[in-house]
Design a protein around this motif. Structure first.
Motif, PDB file in Angstrom:
ATOM      1  N   GLU A 139      -5.199  -3.637  -0.941  1.00 38.16           N
ATOM      2  CA  GLU A 139      -4.572  -3.000  -2.099  1.00 38.16           C
ATOM      3  C   GLU A 139      -4.287  -4.011  -3.210  1.00 38.16           C
ATOM      4  O   GLU A 139      -3.337  -3.874  -3.969  1.00 38.16           O
ATOM      5  CB  GLU A 139      -3.282  -2.295  -1.680  1.00 38.16           C
ATOM      6  CG  GLU A 139      -3.505  -1.165  -0.684  1.00 38.16           C
ATOM      7  CD  GLU A 139      -2.236  -0.430  -0.312  1.00 38.16           C
ATOM      8  OE1 GLU A 139      -1.160  -0.814  -0.839  1.00 38.16           O
ATOM      9  OE2 GLU A 139      -2.310   0.516   0.489  1.00 38.16           O
ATOM     10  N   LYS A 140      -5.146  -5.028  -3.351  1.00 42.71           N
ATOM     11  CA  LYS A 140      -4.952  -6.097  -4.329  1.00 42.71           C
ATOM     12  C   LYS A 140      -5.895  -5.918  -5.514  1.00 42.71           C
ATOM     13  O   LYS A 140      -6.877  -5.191  -5.441  1.00 42.71           O
ATOM     14  CB  LYS A 140      -5.255  -7.452  -3.683  1.00 42.71           C
ATOM     15  CG  LYS A 140      -4.511  -7.762  -2.408  1.00 42.71           C
ATOM     16  CD  LYS A 140      -5.021  -9.073  -1.834  1.00 42.71           C
ATOM     17  CE  LYS A 140      -4.385  -9.375  -0.486  1.00 42.71           C
ATOM     18  NZ  LYS A 140      -4.907 -10.654   0.082  1.00 42.71           N
ATOM     19  N   PRO A 141      -5.641  -6.623  -6.620  1.00 42.84           N
ATOM     20  CA  PRO A 141      -6.679  -6.748  -7.641  1.00 42.84           C
ATOM     21  C   PRO A 141      -7.931  -7.370  -7.042  1.00 42.84           C
ATOM     22  O   PRO A 141      -7.860  -8.185  -6.116  1.00 42.84           O
ATOM     23  CB  PRO A 141      -6.038  -7.667  -8.687  1.00 42.84           C
ATOM     24  CG  PRO A 141      -4.571  -7.482  -8.504  1.00 42.84           C
ATOM     25  CD  PRO A 141      -4.384  -7.284  -7.021  1.00 42.84           C
ATOM     26  N   THR A 142      -9.086  -6.998  -7.563  1.00 44.24           N
ATOM     27  CA  THR A 142     -10.358  -7.383  -6.951  1.00 44.24           C
ATOM     28  C   THR A 142     -10.979  -8.647  -7.541  1.00 44.24           C
ATOM     29  O   THR A 142     -12.078  -9.032  -7.129  1.00 44.24           O
ATOM     30  CB  THR A 142     -11.364  -6.220  -7.067  1.00 44.24           C
ATOM     31  OG1 THR A 142     -11.474  -5.841  -8.446  1.00 44.24           O
ATOM     32  CG2 THR A 142     -10.910  -5.031  -6.233  1.00 44.24           C
ATOM     33  N   ASP A 197     -12.630   4.501  -2.883  1.00 43.79           N
ATOM     34  CA  ASP A 197     -13.183   3.149  -2.866  1.00 43.79           C
ATOM     35  C   ASP A 197     -12.608   2.182  -3.883  1.00 43.79           C
ATOM     36  O   ASP A 197     -13.140   1.080  -4.045  1.00 43.79           O
ATOM     37  CB  ASP A 197     -14.708   3.222  -3.047  1.00 43.79           C
ATOM     38  CG  ASP A 197     -15.398   3.673  -1.766  1.00 43.79           C
ATOM     39  OD1 ASP A 197     -14.698   3.945  -0.774  1.00 43.79           O
ATOM     40  OD2 ASP A 197     -16.647   3.768  -1.764  1.00 43.79           O
ATOM     41  N   LEU A 198     -11.537   2.544  -4.571  1.00 47.06           N
ATOM     42  CA  LEU A 198     -10.820   1.602  -5.437  1.00 47.06           C
ATOM     43  C   LEU A 198      -9.438   1.347  -4.840  1.00 47.06           C
ATOM     44  O   LEU A 198      -8.822   2.256  -4.273  1.00 47.06           O
ATOM     45  CB  LEU A 198     -10.684   2.151  -6.861  1.00 47.06           C
ATOM     46  CG  LEU A 198     -11.913   2.007  -7.771  1.00 47.06           C
ATOM     47  CD1 LEU A 198     -13.027   2.955  -7.358  1.00 47.06           C
ATOM     48  CD2 LEU A 198     -11.531   2.254  -9.226  1.00 47.06           C
ATOM     49  N   PRO A 199      -8.920   0.131  -4.981  1.00 50.99           N
ATOM     50  CA  PRO A 199      -7.611  -0.153  -4.388  1.00 50.99           C
ATOM     51  C   PRO A 199      -6.454   0.607  -5.039  1.00 50.99           C
ATOM     52  O   PRO A 199      -5.441   0.854  -4.387  1.00 50.99           O
ATOM     53  CB  PRO A 199      -7.440  -1.663  -4.599  1.00 50.99           C
ATOM     54  CG  PRO A 199      -8.805  -2.182  -4.865  1.00 50.99           C
ATOM     55  CD  PRO A 199      -9.548  -1.076  -5.535  1.00 50.99           C
ATOM     56  N   ARG A 200      -6.600   0.931  -6.317  1.00 51.83           N
ATOM     57  CA  ARG A 200      -5.520   1.665  -7.001  1.00 51.83           C
ATOM     58  C   ARG A 200      -6.114   2.400  -8.201  1.00 51.83           C
ATOM     59  O   ARG A 200      -6.976   1.876  -8.902  1.00 51.83           O
ATOM     60  CB  ARG A 200      -4.402   0.723  -7.454  1.00 51.83           C
ATOM     61  CG  ARG A 200      -3.166   1.431  -7.983  1.00 51.83           C
ATOM     62  CD  ARG A 200      -1.997   0.454  -8.133  1.00 51.83           C
ATOM     63  NE  ARG A 200      -1.649  -0.163  -6.874  1.00 51.83           N
ATOM     64  CZ  ARG A 200      -0.864   0.403  -5.943  1.00 51.83           C
ATOM     65  NH1 ARG A 200      -0.362   1.601  -6.158  1.00 51.83           N
ATOM     66  NH2 ARG A 200      -0.592  -0.246  -4.825  1.00 51.83           N
ATOM     67  N   VAL A 236       0.934   9.327 -15.171  1.00 53.90           N
ATOM     68  CA  VAL A 236       1.903  10.026 -14.317  1.00 53.90           C
ATOM     69  C   VAL A 236       1.933   9.498 -12.891  1.00 53.90           C
ATOM     70  O   VAL A 236       2.898   9.774 -12.161  1.00 53.90           O
ATOM     71  CB  VAL A 236       1.632  11.543 -14.302  1.00 53.90           C
ATOM     72  CG1 VAL A 236       1.812  12.126 -15.698  1.00 53.90           C
ATOM     73  CG2 VAL A 236       0.246  11.877 -13.749  1.00 53.90           C
ATOM     74  N   ALA A 237       0.923   8.751 -12.454  1.00 57.51           N
ATOM     75  CA  ALA A 237       0.917   8.259 -11.073  1.00 57.51           C
ATOM     76  C   ALA A 237      -0.111   7.155 -10.924  1.00 57.51           C
ATOM     77  O   ALA A 237      -1.056   7.050 -11.714  1.00 57.51           O
ATOM     78  CB  ALA A 237       0.617   9.397 -10.092  1.00 57.51           C
ATOM     79  N   GLU A 238       0.065   6.329  -9.880  1.00 58.43           N
ATOM     80  CA  GLU A 238      -0.884   5.271  -9.544  1.00 58.43           C
ATOM     81  C   GLU A 238      -1.154   5.303  -8.035  1.00 58.43           C
ATOM     82  O   GLU A 238      -0.691   4.440  -7.291  1.00 58.43           O
ATOM     83  CB  GLU A 238      -0.385   3.901  -9.990  1.00 58.43           C
ATOM     84  CG  GLU A 238      -0.387   3.697 -11.497  1.00 58.43           C
ATOM     85  CD  GLU A 238      -0.238   2.239 -11.897  1.00 58.43           C
ATOM     86  OE1 GLU A 238       0.296   1.443 -11.091  1.00 58.43           O
ATOM     87  OE2 GLU A 238      -0.670   1.895 -13.005  1.00 58.43           O
ATOM     88  N   PRO A 239      -1.920   6.285  -7.562  1.00 56.61           N
ATOM     89  CA  PRO A 239      -2.179   6.401  -6.129  1.00 56.61           C
ATOM     90  C   PRO A 239      -3.259   5.432  -5.650  1.00 56.61           C
ATOM     91  O   PRO A 239      -3.979   4.828  -6.442  1.00 56.61           O
ATOM     92  CB  PRO A 239      -2.647   7.848  -5.982  1.00 56.61           C
ATOM     93  CG  PRO A 239      -3.348   8.121  -7.284  1.00 56.61           C
ATOM     94  CD  PRO A 239      -2.552   7.370  -8.328  1.00 56.61           C
ATOM     95  N   THR A 240      -3.376   5.301  -4.333  1.00 56.99           N
ATOM     96  CA  THR A 240      -4.425   4.478  -3.731  1.00 56.99           C
ATOM     97  C   THR A 240      -5.575   5.319  -3.197  1.00 56.99           C
ATOM     98  O   THR A 240      -6.528   4.770  -2.634  1.00 56.99           O
ATOM     99  CB  THR A 240      -3.846   3.625  -2.583  1.00 56.99           C
ATOM    100  OG1 THR A 240      -3.219   4.489  -1.629  1.00 56.99           O
ATOM    101  CG2 THR A 240      -2.804   2.644  -3.119  1.00 56.99           C
ATOM    102  N   ASP A 241      -5.522   6.631  -3.381  1.00 56.44           N
ATOM    103  CA  ASP A 241      -6.582   7.534  -2.965  1.00 56.44           C
ATOM    104  C   ASP A 241      -6.475   8.792  -3.830  1.00 56.44           C
ATOM    105  O   ASP A 241      -5.372   9.195  -4.202  1.00 56.44           O
ATOM    106  CB  ASP A 241      -6.424   7.892  -1.483  1.00 56.44           C
ATOM    107  CG  ASP A 241      -7.637   8.616  -0.927  1.00 56.44           C
ATOM    108  OD1 ASP A 241      -8.509   7.947  -0.349  1.00 56.44           O
ATOM    109  OD2 ASP A 241      -7.716   9.854  -1.066  1.00 56.44           O
TER     110      ASP A 241
END
Length: 280
Positions: free
Chosen positions: A24-27, A85-88, A98-103
């Motif tokens: 869940e980090k910057p890539t 396929d993106l961490p955030r 409105v949101a920053e989900p991981t999926d």
């Protein structure tokens, strides 16, 4: 600090970890020389206008792939499922974050059209190989990104300021960085500005609009590249009812080697050819 690159052996292995919720980090600094991508997902009703915005602004919005409506795959870039396929991600409603989900599987719709746009993380491996410092990687930070006073070319409702990423480096390295990055037109190409940030409307380098503050050292100059966060500023202006983007710095890592991306994706050019200017 970033974990050693040898721990993640390929872009596909990195995406597998992201899908499993284990990364869940910057890539920046991950995936080796793989082409990384910014992401914009819009409803079909807004997609054509956004496509025209990208075509009008190829420097900040170099198109890598456009998905079929309702299909989360981008087969030209790899075995990709954009729902996972993106961490955030970032979720936008009426131009508001409105949101920053991981999926985003629970938000997917049959009318959604995906746009993958080139990212400057893609040329950082080449800079590192040339001995040019990439300070946000070595410090384990996200890259600093700033809104500027430079306007993009509007397309319908989509408009707004150019957003730039910045990498501080010694002046001698900056000249070589220009030459290297000319070879990566699908990753924003050469810098758009070197030196005084005030000339492009940035008043405080220590307070970026996105990402983390830079690691500036004596003798450094500021080197600025067009940034794929620019569409997020355009989304704020256009206010589409619904949009999804990557969170700044949390990119899609593709299976395409960045040095060969232009030839692989457009059939012309390539980073192994002589440097040439990109369109502004």
């Amino acid at each position: 600090m970033n974990e050693p690159s040898k721990v993640i052996t390929s872009p596909a292995a990195l995406r597998a970890r992201i899908r499993a919720g284990q990364f869940e980090k910057p890539t920046a600094g991950y995936g080796g020389d793989a082409l990384q991508a910014n992401l914009v997902i819009l409803g079909r009703a807004d997609a054509q206008e956004f496509l025209r915005f990208c075509q009008a602004n190829p420097r900040p919005c170099p198109l890598l792939a456009v998905g079929e409506p309702g299909d989360p795959a981008l087969p030209t870039l790899g075995d990709i499922d954009l729902r996972h396929d993106l961490p955030r991600y970032r979720i936008w409603r009426d131009g508001n974050l409105v949101a920053e989900p991981t999926d985003i599987a629970d938000l997917w719709r049959d009318d959604l059209v995906s746009f993958a746009l080139g990212c400057s993380f893609s040329f950082e491996d080449a800079l590192t190989r040339a001995g040019i410092p990439v300070r946000h990687q070595s410090a384990g930070r996200n890259a600093p990104m700033y809104r500027t006073n430079l306007a993009t070319r509007p397309a319908g409702r989509f408009s707004g300021p150019l957003v730039v990423s910045m990498r501080p480096m010694p002046a001698a390295d900056a000249i070589e960085a220009v030459t290297i990055c000319h070879r990566f037109p699908l990753a924003h190409g050469a810098p758009v500005h070197l030196g005084d940030p005030a000339e492009i409307g940035i008043t405080d380098l220590g307070a970026p609009d996105f990402g983390d503050p830079p690691d500036m050292r004596p003798g450094d100059i500021s080197v600025f590249w067009a940034c794929g966060v620019t569409p997020q500023a355009a989304i704020m202006a256009a206010k589409p009812a619904f949009a999804i983007t990557h969170a700044p710095g949390y990119m899609l890592v593709t299976d395409i080697p960045a040095p060969h991306a232009e030839r692989r994706l457009t059939g012309v050019g390539g980073a192994d050819q002589a440097p040439r200017p990109t369109n502004g």
